[in-house]
Design an enzyme around this catalytic site. Structure first.
Site, short mmCIF file in Angstrom:
data_model
loop_
_atom_site.label_atom_id
_atom_site.label_comp_id
_atom_site.label_asym_id
_atom_site.label_seq_id
_atom_site.Cartn_x
_atom_site.Cartn_y
_atom_site.Cartn_z
CD GLU A 192 123.38 48.71 -29.66
OE1 GLU A 192 123.29 48.57 -28.42
OE2 GLU A 192 122.73 49.56 -30.30
CD GLU A 295 119.16 48.62 -32.13
OE1 GLU A 295 119.12 49.54 -31.28
OE2 GLU A 295 119.46 47.44 -31.84
#
Length: 448
Positions: A192, A295
């Site tokens: 991320e 995710e």
């Protein structure tokens, strides 16, 4: 398929394959294992702050013993038997760079991290589950949020080439170790990235780290993540490597929190999800490579579990319909997002229940924003929401430091070392329950 690449996960066109057969990855992330996340584990602070609090209260040697036990108790063969019973074929393994790099001696790699990583990689191999190695925290922080173990609230990793060079070297070291392990499915380079401002820096980093990995390992898949917590790939140039794939994360309620309300019609929620998913899925068409939803998930509340599992079902259905591999976040934690969790009567849950009386991470962002607004209005001029967004991360790092002192250390100081030593046992399979409703849903898609 050569015998040398037997069982290796590979990229072929826009698909993942193994032994010449198409594979859709279905699995979980092992969150809060080698990179502590405060709300999931129930302890305030970043990974480093939490570990330092234990050292401050019990001494460095005992703190080291505690976290060694935590890492080795967190999952074992019984967890993997359960995962296998769910039919999953992959497990994302997030880890903090500090297990492998000493900040004071860059370029000298520590072996301790491999003790823990090998523990789970070996289990993955034994049970036929692909391990995807995920560098979840890098020096300086790749994004401004707590889960990259930042102490500043700034993504300094993208500001300093020396920090990036350290990680490039680390990935070469990791690739050299795991190049012959077929059940290591892929290398997830950095979790991320966010607030990346320079496209040249972004692309150069990926080019260099891929080249370093390929010096040692020509075969393993490499996952590339985008900007804005891997939801924006507009900065990234195509990569000339046959075993590169792309990873996005799917949390549509961040931008549309109303979807978490039972009052919203399911058809409307599905429409919102579909529109958000389509934007992410465009990366597959852009690069003509396979994609992985690395995710997805949400905080679970036992009182609303049927409704919440229906939300997860709507997200998974999009993955399945569009032939997208997926990993639920997360496998096990202190009864927050995990399918498995220690029971309420375990020592860990009893401790975190007390801490919850004075600390709630879910109010953290709102408090950070309120403090930034107060500061601006009191001492300067009111600021826009756009200007406030990056500043609230910096404010939250201050809040986390205060929370550790006021909402973690006092509870540790009340616990004798003998009791603390046994806390990690709470995560043993015999002391855990699991969410049956979510297990049923996972089996629906894995077909077991």
């Amino acid at each position: 398929m050569s015998d040398h690449l037997k069982d290796y996960l590979q990229v072929r066109g826009e698909d993942f394959t193994a032994n010449g057969e198409k594979v859709l990855l279905r699995g979980f992330g092992l969150g809060s294992w080698m990179n502590l996340e405060h709300f999931m584990i129930g302890l305030p602070g970043t990974d480093t702050m939490i570990k330092q609090a234990f050292a401050d209260v019990y001494g460095a040697e005992r703190a080291s013993t505690f976290f060694d036990r935590f890492l080795l108790e967190f999952v074992d063969e019984r967890d993997f038997a359960f995962l296998k019973s769910l039919g999953v074929n992959s497990l994302r393994l997030p880890f903090n760079y500090k297990y492998f790099i000493d900040d004071q001696r860059p370029g000298v790699y520590k072996e301790e991290g491999f003790v823990y990583l090998d523990h789970v990689v070996d289990l993955c191999e034994r049970f036929g589950i692909y391990a995807i190695l995920d560098l979840h925290s890098v020096p300086g922080g790749q994004n401004p949020d707590w889960h990259c173990d930042t102490s500043s609230g700034l993504p300094l990793f993208w500001e300093y080439g020396a920090l990036r060079d350290t990680v490039i070297g680390l990935w070469g070291h990791i690739a050299k170790r795991y190049r012959d392990r077929a059940w290591v499915g892929a290398y997830d380079i950095v979790n991320e990235p966010s607030l990346v401002k320079d496209a040249v820096v972004f692309n150069e980093f990926y080019d260099k780290v891929i080249a370093e990995i390929r010096r040692h390992d020509p075969h393993h898949i490499i996952f590339i993540e985008g900007n804005a917590f891997t939801t924006d790939f507009s900065m990234l140039d195509p990569v000339d490597d046959p075993q590169v794939a792309y990873e996005f994360h799917f949390y549509p309620f961040v931008d549309e929190p109303a979807v978490l309300s039972p009052e919203m019609a399911r058809a409307r929620r599905r429409q919102i999800f579909a529109e958000a998913f389509a934007k992410l899925l465009a990366v597959r068409d852009k690069y003509k490579k396979p994609v992985w939803c690395g995710e997805l998930g949400l905080v679970l509340n036992p009182e609303e579990i049927d409704f919440q599992v229906s939300i997860i079902e709507d997200m998974l259905e999009l993955c399945e319909t569009h032939d997208v591999s997926w990993a639920l976040w997360t496998y096990k934690d202190a009864a927050v997002m995990g399918i498995a969790y220690p029971r309420e009567d375990t020592p860990w849950r009893l401790l975190t229940a007390k801490i919850k009386q004075v600390w709630n991470q879910h109010e953290e962002q709102a408090k950070g924003e309120a403090l930034v607004d107060y500061m601006a209005q009191t001492y300067f001029k009111p600021i826009s929401a756009e200007a406030r967004y990056p500043l609230q991360f910096r404010m939250r790092t201050i809040m986390q430091a205060v929370c550790v002192e006021q909402n973690l250390k006092p509870f540790l100081e009340d616990l004798p070392w003998e009791a603390v030593y046994r806390l990690p046992e709470s995560f043993r399979w015999e002391h855990c329950d699991y969410c049956e409703e979510l297990a049923v849903l996972v089996r629906k898609y894995t077909g077991v």
